[in-house]
Design an enzyme around this catalytic site. Structure first.
Site, PDB file in Angstrom:
ATOM      1  N   LYS A   4       4.835 -17.751   6.680  1.00 24.61           N
ATOM      2  CA  LYS A   4       5.232 -16.776   7.518  1.00 24.61           C
ATOM      3  C   LYS A   4       3.984 -16.710   8.541  1.00 24.61           C
ATOM      4  CE  LYS A   4       6.044 -11.688   7.930  1.00 24.61           C
ATOM      5  NZ  LYS A   4       4.790 -11.041   8.449  1.00 24.61           N
ATOM      6  N   SER A  56       6.761 -15.725  13.480  1.00 23.01           N
ATOM      7  CA  SER A  56       6.302 -14.308  13.386  1.00 23.01           C
ATOM      8  C   SER A  56       5.147 -14.114  14.179  1.00 23.01           C
ATOM      9  CB  SER A  56       5.923 -13.539  11.965  1.00 23.01           C
ATOM     10  OG  SER A  56       5.629 -12.418  11.969  1.00 23.01           O
ATOM     11  N   TYR A  80      -0.266   4.094  11.676  1.00 23.34           N
ATOM     12  CA  TYR A  80      -0.291   2.817  10.631  1.00 23.34           C
ATOM     13  C   TYR A  80       0.891   1.936  10.973  1.00 23.34           C
ATOM     14  CZ  TYR A  80      -0.575  -0.064   6.592  1.00 23.34           C
ATOM     15  OH  TYR A  80      -0.687  -1.203   5.726  1.00 23.34           O
ATOM     16  N   ARG A 132      -8.908  -1.809  11.025  1.00 19.29           N
ATOM     17  CA  ARG A 132      -8.312  -0.444  11.602  1.00 19.29           C
ATOM     18  C   ARG A 132      -8.811   0.628  10.349  1.00 19.29           C
ATOM     19  NH1 ARG A 132      -4.456   3.050  12.879  1.00 19.29           N
ATOM     20  NH2 ARG A 132      -4.103   3.079  15.232  1.00 19.29           N
ATOM     21  N   HIS A 141       3.531 -11.081  13.445  1.00 19.56           N
ATOM     22  CA  HIS A 141       3.233  -9.700  12.888  1.00 19.56           C
ATOM     23  C   HIS A 141       3.626  -8.601  13.596  1.00 19.56           C
ATOM     24  CE1 HIS A 141       1.035  -9.701   9.024  1.00 19.56           C
ATOM     25  NE2 HIS A 141       1.017  -8.684   9.394  1.00 19.56           N
ATOM     26  N   THR A 183       1.652 -15.231   4.109  1.00 18.83           N
ATOM     27  CA  THR A 183       1.420 -14.975   5.370  1.00 18.83           C
ATOM     28  C   THR A 183       0.069 -15.683   5.879  1.00 18.83           C
ATOM     29  OG1 THR A 183       2.418 -12.818   5.095  1.00 18.83           O
ATOM     30  CG2 THR A 183       0.770 -13.023   7.007  1.00 18.83           C
ATOM     31  N   GLY A 187      11.297  -5.001   9.735  1.00 22.51           N
ATOM     32  CA  GLY A 187      10.146  -4.230   9.631  1.00 22.51           C
ATOM     33  C   GLY A 187      10.258  -2.899   9.864  1.00 22.51           C
ATOM     34  N   ASP A 234      10.956 -12.811  12.729  1.00 23.96           N
ATOM     35  CA  ASP A 234      10.834 -11.335  12.834  1.00 23.96           C
ATOM     36  C   ASP A 234      10.272 -10.849  14.132  1.00 23.96           C
ATOM     37  OD1 ASP A 234       8.361 -11.505  12.590  1.00 23.96           O
ATOM     38  OD2 ASP A 234       8.365 -10.613  10.579  1.00 23.96           O
ATOM     39  N   MET A 281       6.018  -5.298   3.967  1.00 22.79           N
ATOM     40  CA  MET A 281       4.983  -4.205   4.737  1.00 22.79           C
ATOM     41  C   MET A 281       4.366  -3.251   3.634  1.00 22.79           C
ATOM     42  SD  MET A 281       7.959  -2.644   7.254  1.00 22.79           S
ATOM     43  CE  MET A 281       9.170  -2.780   6.123  1.00 22.79           C
TER      44      MET A 281
END
Lengths: 349, 349, 349, 349
Positions: free
Chosen positions: B220, B242, B33, B178, B244, B169, B298, B275, B87
């Protein structure tokens, strides 16, 4: 005391072959100490790769009957552009320590830069090689100590012992500590107990050193063109483009990439030396073609010293010098000054 | 409830060493994950490689006795440019979950961005760290829900709990699902049952959020210069470059490659954070030299959390911060503002 | 005859996962036939790498509630920019052969290009899909035979069967032969016994084909901008940038590298399609952003067909189409026309 | 004496497949002798990689019914642009030695360059192939000996035996020695006992050779544009861009990288040939498109010779010639002169 000559390992074809022999001779801690790199080893790998990415474009038929590696450095004639880089605690590699590598250098016409963290007294090193006619430069490397008097005391010893220049390392005062348990009898013999490095030296400290000693001062650890220009403005005797072999700042630019910009910034006002990843004579030829006046060799010499003492270190230097001479001849360069950017691909800069 | 301190793994030399420890502690589903990436992992690998391809060209002799990582962000003084990235479901990594990583952040002067999909109530997180003098920013990340009232309800909770900014985000609303079987007791505690993310938010939704909350809003997931310019025009409080972590669009540009163009487009009108693949202090130095004001971390924090709870996460942050400080000193940068493009090779941009 | 639906392999996450299943299902000769590449595989690897080297720079917050993959091709509305590339002898991969892949294409709104070397009668293929409302283009691929009358006879069959365009392959007439022992019952059903390919076709042969058939003619195998310009001058209906999947000329330029120059040379006068190494939806998005109107998929469809017949081929096409839709949404592109060069890094061209 | 034909190895698909067969047939010393490279093999690998990095952008529909590899070289019509490179001591590879490779060359319309260090008398080689109508050029390679009379004596033998040109190697006079124990009966049959190579030849030595022999003189080992210009000024008959297959100066530029600059410097005043890493017909096509007039093949021919004598060497040459013809046809080039820079990507230069 003079080191006993040892047998050389068989089947050595080039200087790089000594690494495996050294590894098998050293205990893990000693190997790790010399083989160390910062972080993930990015800069160490980049150093090596950057030399490989420079290609030589040789000239032919220049009737080079004799190759001459002599050069001028700090107003003195030198037999070759090779110097042994300052490395601490060489008795970790071999009982002869710095004495072995200094004798090796002298025997091969290479210079020797004794480390302030030498495990052999600097007077003993100097006495062994000072009067050797064929030797290269004999320099003394130091970091500034917090205490100027203590710094000066060591400088005075170096002056008295006959060292010809001071190499001030400026890239390693702030460094992540690495635990090291020194074996019995191996220690930095000149560092005063409790001595602390100056945590934050400035250009004024350099000026102080210049005024405090009659010896010429070179700076080691320069990577930025603006700092090279400052070296020139301050009348320094030279500078060494170095990232400490990738041991200090992981992610620092490879020295072969930094070199051309430094040479340009120096503008011929002071000699530019370089180290970092140089492992064979062709690397030396490339460095000189990129504008370096001389190169410092670190790990390769330690590998030779560890594998076979002074004889091994001398063999490494001879292999590199011979390959340099071969590369010069193959490039049609009778003298070092003929190693110029027009021998390089991609075109310089 | 306060997390119990756990023993740190032995032989950690840098933050990246925590990954192996985390992997051995987590069950396969939890590891997958957090370690997940979109498609073939192209963007995830590109993120990492792009930082490695930027080199630092340090300055020397700048008399940097003290390194200061303090900075201003959203008008508030922060101890460091590090923040824990938002997260989800951190209790999958460790029973302490977000509480562990938030306390770790506070203890190291790093900021903390709580995820809307937190597995610990956001009030509990805020209560644990809000009054810590030395802590960094405390922000709340959200995605827009289809229902504005539901979105607003969560925003109000964040405002009331003392969160200081909203991080919206915008790159993950459309994502391949998923399958994930949540263990007993681990769930997103603030997501209303049946809540659906807004499938297609627009700039007007951002404007609505700006008007609906008194908190500053950052975006983000920005990678395109034109979107950065739009952020500036709308008076957003900041943006985070980012992709992700390579989890959303495989083939998206690496953040270190996108960053300089975003900084240029932002033109100093709003702070740019970044990031993606940042795993060590030198990466942070590079990001700041490329123009980022701060960075989000992260996976490294999750690895520390998984390996040793709050203590592990704190250790990771300390290692990265220490390496940043070291890198700054080695680059002659006493303050973050001295991390400028002239320290980079190849030259920026 | 209609293919029976087969079970799909478990744990497929993306289209590329089908390759392993296909390999385990096919005998070595059949696998080698479809997996073949010229020489050392340089071009095949280059194809793949070239797509990976193009990055997407997504836009955000464009309020893309619905993604529409419909497009116009040869004046007809198509559900998607995907077509199954012409591939010979598909019954080597699965007993259903071309019938399976054609039904798969129709079920997913993808086009189908039947090969002149089909192992299933072209009339049977056309009958099975012609009246499917949701299907994509149904085209017929041919190489020129030495005998124009024989060529024409096949063209007339394709016209009569309802094929909507002719795709003339121009890069494979001269090719190193590869020994292939056809299993019982697998053969090119339309190639007249003893038929020989035209060894050296010219532009006049293309003109002849244009005049001999009322169907639009596309050229497949164009890599040079000058040839693309010639296609435009001759009023061809389209061209396919292709190096035959690296099966013909080892060392040919990767299609993703050739594409932008072809698009520029075509100058919007005819649609440019592309194949070669496209294996996932993000590759399709990149191809379209580089200026392609549509893409052809070869090996991925064969892998699906070999692994699970029509169902497998359909699954592959759905996975790629779904990932394309996802990528579009993630890039803020509601329509294919919004996939433009400004979404690419490095900047185009 | 004529070599007996040997059976060819099975399952050879391209010339490169012969390497493994050669390796299994030769003893270690012989393999190492031919496979040797200087230093770490940097230049040898670079040679190969540089060809791979050049891509072909083929033209289509040029109605190329027949491919013609004939060309003019030194005013003589040649069947192909392939020559066997001068290689010493070929009886180390196979008892037939140079006789085998010369017959192989003649049978395939390739040229043959006999080495001054031939292990078969040069008269015997010439007698075997001289009257073959279909053969390519028959040249004689030499290095200058210290003794001009001794050099001339060998040149006179070559003239008398019917050799048509002299290839003067200028890059290998200074070379690190490599120990080699010659087996019984294998030796350089023309090198006078005690003969020494001229250690430092100059352009005046070249002029002397030009005046001393009526044969045209080519220079082999040119990498620098300035030297190519000098060749043109001196009226040399041609030059070979070569780094001796990476056997001399490790770090020398790859020949495919040096070639375009040499071609430009030569400016059409003399033909430019090239060797180094060429292993397949597409490499030949690339070399010619980059401006070379012909290519020399070294190790591939030795691999064929070692594996199956004359038949193996001939097979290698045929595979390369066939692939060249195929590549030409696939590029739409009916003649070698149509292999031009516009077929290359990246664009030349």
């Amino acid at each position: 005391m003079q080191p006993a000559l040892e047998a050389l390992p068989l089947s050595i074809r080039c200087a790089r072959d000594y690494a495996a022999h050294a590894r098998s001779r050293l205990d893990a801690q000693a190997w790790d100490y010399f083989d160390d790199h910062a972080g993930s080893g990015l800069t160490r790998r980049a150093n090596r790769r950057a030399w490989d990415r420079v290609s030589l474009v040789p000239r032919v038929l220049r009737a080079v009957a004799h190759v001459d590696t002599r050069m001028q450095l700090l107003g003195r004639n030198q037999p070759s552009p090779l110097l042994v880089a300052p490395m601490a605690l060489q008795r970790l590699a071999h009982p002869d320590g710095e004495l072995g590598s200094a004798l090796a250098a002298a025997s091969q016409g290479a210079g020797f830069v004794a480390s302030m963290q030498s495990s052999v007294p600097l007077q003993q090193i100097a006495a062994a090689v000072r009067n050797d006619e064929g030797r290269g430069p004999l320099w003394f490397q130091l970091c500034l100590l917090q205490d100027r008097a203590a710094t000066l005391a060591i400088v005075r010893q170096a002056e008295a012992a006959g060292y010809e220049a001071l190499v001030l390392t400026v890239d390693a005062t702030i460094r992540a500590p690495r635990p090291l348990v020194l074996p019995q009898g191996v220690q930095p013999v000149h560092l005063p107990a409790g001595a602390a490095f100056h945590p934050a030296p400035g250009w004024d400290d350099v000026a102080w050193l210049q005024s405090a000693s009659s010896l010429p001062v070179l700076l080691k650890g320069v990577l930025h063109p603006a700092d090279a220009a400052q070296c020139a403005r301050m009348g320094l005797a030279g500078l060494v483009v170095s990232n400490h072999g990738g041991r200090v700042l992981d992610g620092a630019v490879a020295t072969a990439q930094a070199l051309p910009r430094i040479v340009e910034a120096a503008g011929g006002r002071l000699p530019v030396l370089v180290d970092g990843g140089i492992a064979q004579g062709t690397d030396v030829a490339k460095a000189l073609a990129l504008g370096a006046r001389a190169v410092l060799l670190g790990r390769p010499v330690i590998h030779g010293l560890a594998a076979a003492g002074a004889a091994g270190a001398a063999h490494v230097l001879r292999l590199i010098r011979d390959q340099l001479r071969l590369a010069m001849a193959q490039c049609g360069a009778a003298e070092l000054a003929e190693l110029t950017p027009e021998l390089l691909f991609p075109a310089f800069p």
